[in-house]
Design a protein around this motif. Structure first.
Motif, mmCIF file in Angstrom:
data_model
loop_
_atom_site.group_PDB
_atom_site.id
_atom_site.type_symbol
_atom_site.label_atom_id
_atom_site.label_comp_id
_atom_site.label_asym_id
_atom_site.label_seq_id
_atom_site.Cartn_x
_atom_site.Cartn_y
_atom_site.Cartn_z
ATOM 1 N N ALA A 1 0.832 -1.211 0.000
ATOM 2 C CA ALA A 1 0.000 0.000 0.000
ATOM 3 C C ALA A 1 0.864 1.257 0.000
ATOM 4 N N ALA A 2 1.935 1.269 0.799
ATOM 5 C CA ALA A 2 2.810 2.445 0.857
ATOM 6 C C ALA A 2 3.532 2.664 -0.475
ATOM 7 N N SER A 3 4.040 1.600 -1.068
ATOM 8 C CA SER A 3 4.742 1.722 -2.353
ATOM 9 C C SER A 3 3.792 2.148 -3.454
ATOM 10 N N SER A 4 2.619 1.574 -3.438
ATOM 11 C CA SER A 4 1.625 1.920 -4.443
ATOM 12 C C SER A 4 1.225 3.389 -4.325
ATOM 13 N N THR A 5 1.057 3.848 -3.108
ATOM 14 C CA THR A 5 0.702 5.252 -2.885
ATOM 15 C C THR A 5 1.836 6.176 -3.311
ATOM 16 N N THR A 6 3.070 5.775 -3.045
ATOM 17 C CA THR A 6 4.233 6.556 -3.486
ATOM 18 C C THR A 6 4.254 6.665 -5.006
ATOM 19 N N ARG B 1 12.905 21.268 -23.828
ATOM 20 C CA ARG B 1 12.430 19.888 -23.687
ATOM 21 C C ARG B 1 13.383 19.024 -22.859
ATOM 22 N N ASN B 2 14.692 19.145 -23.074
ATOM 23 C CA ASN B 2 15.657 18.257 -22.411
ATOM 24 C C ASN B 2 15.632 18.308 -20.885
ATOM 25 N N PRO B 3 15.574 19.494 -20.242
ATOM 26 C CA PRO B 3 15.493 19.488 -18.776
ATOM 27 C C PRO B 3 14.207 18.840 -18.257
ATOM 28 N N LEU B 4 13.123 19.037 -18.972
ATOM 29 C CA LEU B 4 11.858 18.404 -18.563
ATOM 30 C C LEU B 4 11.932 16.889 -18.715
ATOM 31 N N LEU B 5 12.544 16.436 -19.805
ATOM 32 C CA LEU B 5 12.713 14.990 -19.990
ATOM 33 C C LEU B 5 13.606 14.398 -18.897
ATOM 34 N N LYS B 6 14.656 15.114 -18.557
ATOM 35 C CA LYS B 6 15.555 14.642 -17.502
ATOM 36 C C LYS B 6 14.792 14.502 -16.181
ATOM 37 N N ARG B 7 14.004 15.502 -15.829
ATOM 38 C CA ARG B 7 13.199 15.433 -14.600
ATOM 39 C C ARG B 7 12.143 14.337 -14.704
ATOM 40 N N TRP B 8 11.541 14.208 -15.884
ATOM 41 C CA TRP B 8 10.522 13.169 -16.079
ATOM 42 C C TRP B 8 11.128 11.789 -15.798
ATOM 43 N N TYR B 9 12.317 11.516 -16.344
ATOM 44 C CA TYR B 9 12.952 10.206 -16.144
ATOM 45 C C TYR B 9 13.348 9.973 -14.689
ATOM 46 N N ARG B 10 13.738 11.016 -13.985
ATOM 47 C CA ARG B 10 14.052 10.853 -12.557
ATOM 48 C C ARG B 10 12.815 10.447 -11.769
ATOM 49 N N VAL B 11 11.733 11.149 -11.987
ATOM 50 C CA VAL B 11 10.487 10.822 -11.286
ATOM 51 C C VAL B 11 9.985 9.456 -11.746
ATOM 52 N N HIS B 12 10.156 9.171 -13.006
ATOM 53 C CA HIS B 12 9.732 7.878 -13.548
ATOM 54 C C HIS B 12 10.510 6.727 -12.910
ATOM 55 N N ALA B 13 11.799 6.944 -12.619
ATOM 56 C CA ALA B 13 12.599 5.912 -11.938
ATOM 57 C C ALA B 13 12.026 5.625 -10.556
ATOM 58 N N LEU B 14 11.606 6.671 -9.844
ATOM 59 C CA LEU B 14 10.952 6.478 -8.548
ATOM 60 C C LEU B 14 9.658 5.696 -8.726
ATOM 61 N N ARG B 15 8.896 6.062 -9.733
ATOM 62 C CA ARG B 15 7.629 5.390 -10.008
ATOM 63 C C ARG B 15 7.846 3.926 -10.369
ATOM 64 N N LEU B 16 8.867 3.662 -11.155
ATOM 65 C CA LEU B 16 9.198 2.296 -11.546
ATOM 66 C C LEU B 16 9.615 1.472 -10.327
ATOM 67 N N ALA B 17 10.444 2.046 -9.476
ATOM 68 C CA ALA B 17 10.868 1.348 -8.253
ATOM 69 C C ALA B 17 9.669 1.096 -7.334
ATOM 70 N N ALA B 18 8.810 2.080 -7.185
ATOM 71 C CA ALA B 18 7.630 1.926 -6.328
ATOM 72 C C ALA B 18 6.716 0.824 -6.852
ATOM 73 N N SER B 19 6.527 0.775 -8.150
ATOM 74 C CA SER B 19 5.652 -0.259 -8.705
ATOM 75 C C SER B 19 6.281 -1.640 -8.563
ATOM 76 N N ALA B 20 7.605 -1.741 -8.700
ATOM 77 C CA ALA B 20 8.290 -3.032 -8.523
ATOM 78 C C ALA B 20 8.172 -3.513 -7.078
ATOM 79 N N VAL B 21 8.387 -2.617 -6.128
ATOM 80 C CA VAL B 21 8.275 -2.984 -4.708
ATOM 81 C C VAL B 21 6.841 -3.386 -4.389
ATOM 82 N N ALA B 22 5.869 -2.617 -4.864
ATOM 83 C CA ALA B 22 4.467 -2.948 -4.616
ATOM 84 C C ALA B 22 4.119 -4.309 -5.206
ATOM 85 N N LEU B 23 4.548 -4.563 -6.421
ATOM 86 C CA LEU B 23 4.261 -5.842 -7.069
ATOM 87 C C LEU B 23 4.878 -7.003 -6.293
ATOM 88 N N ALA B 24 6.129 -6.857 -5.877
ATOM 89 C CA ALA B 24 6.794 -7.919 -5.111
ATOM 90 C C ALA B 24 6.109 -8.135 -3.763
#
Length: 168
Positions: free
Chosen positions: A98-103, A131-154
């Protein structure tokens, strides 16, 4: 009466965990694919046309893929936690899920509200310099989102496995 109520609650927990596991697998693998093939780079640089409008649900937008299922990720994990709270063996995994999913949901909300509108849905693509700075920030936040979804799934998978073992 208590036995039936407990059995119904267990069945509800199991069903919610099934929904949560499916939706989190969808979320994780979709997010992984999006990062690996650099979908954001392609969508952010695409010129608007009648065939490919720059909109959340236009052709080529990942919004079409996520919209039907993504909104149930966090609610399913939280509902499974509430329904399965009595079971001490799976409770820690349900809390982590629940915590990972909420994150992950919070990270998604941040992207949807602050970065995506300018980056993907402006009438015309941004210049590469903007565009490039926004993409860079997008990928950073996306990495957090990817990690959160992996932890939640596990964690959801572990909670389901523990619940199945405790019955058998």
């Amino acid at each position: 009466m208590g036995q039936t109520s407990s059995g119904s609650r267990d069945l509800l927990t199991d069903r919610l965990l099934g929904v949560a596991e499916f939706s989190h697998a969808h979320w994780f693998f979709g997010n992984l694919y999006e990062a690996l093939v650099k979908i954001p780079h392609r969508v952010a640089a695409a010129e608007a046309s009648r065939e490919l409008p720059r909109s959340p649900f236009g052709a080529g937008s990942p919004g079409r893929y996520y919209a039907p299922i993504a909104p149930i990720n966090a609610p399913a994990a939280i509902a499974a936690l509430v329904a399965g709270w009595k079971h001490a063996d799976s409770r820690p995994w349900l809390i982590v899920a629940a915590a990972s999913s909420t994150t992950g949901a919070a990270a998604t909300a941040y992207l949807l509200r602050t970065i995506n509108p300018a980056l993907f849905f402006s009438p015309q693509p941004l210049s590469e310099m903007r565009r490039n700075p926004l993409l860079k920030r997008w990928y950073r936040v996306h990495a957090l989102r990817l990690a959160a979804s992996a932890v939640a799934l596990a964690a959801i998978h572990e909670a389901r496995t523990l619940r199945l073992r405790s019955r058998g």
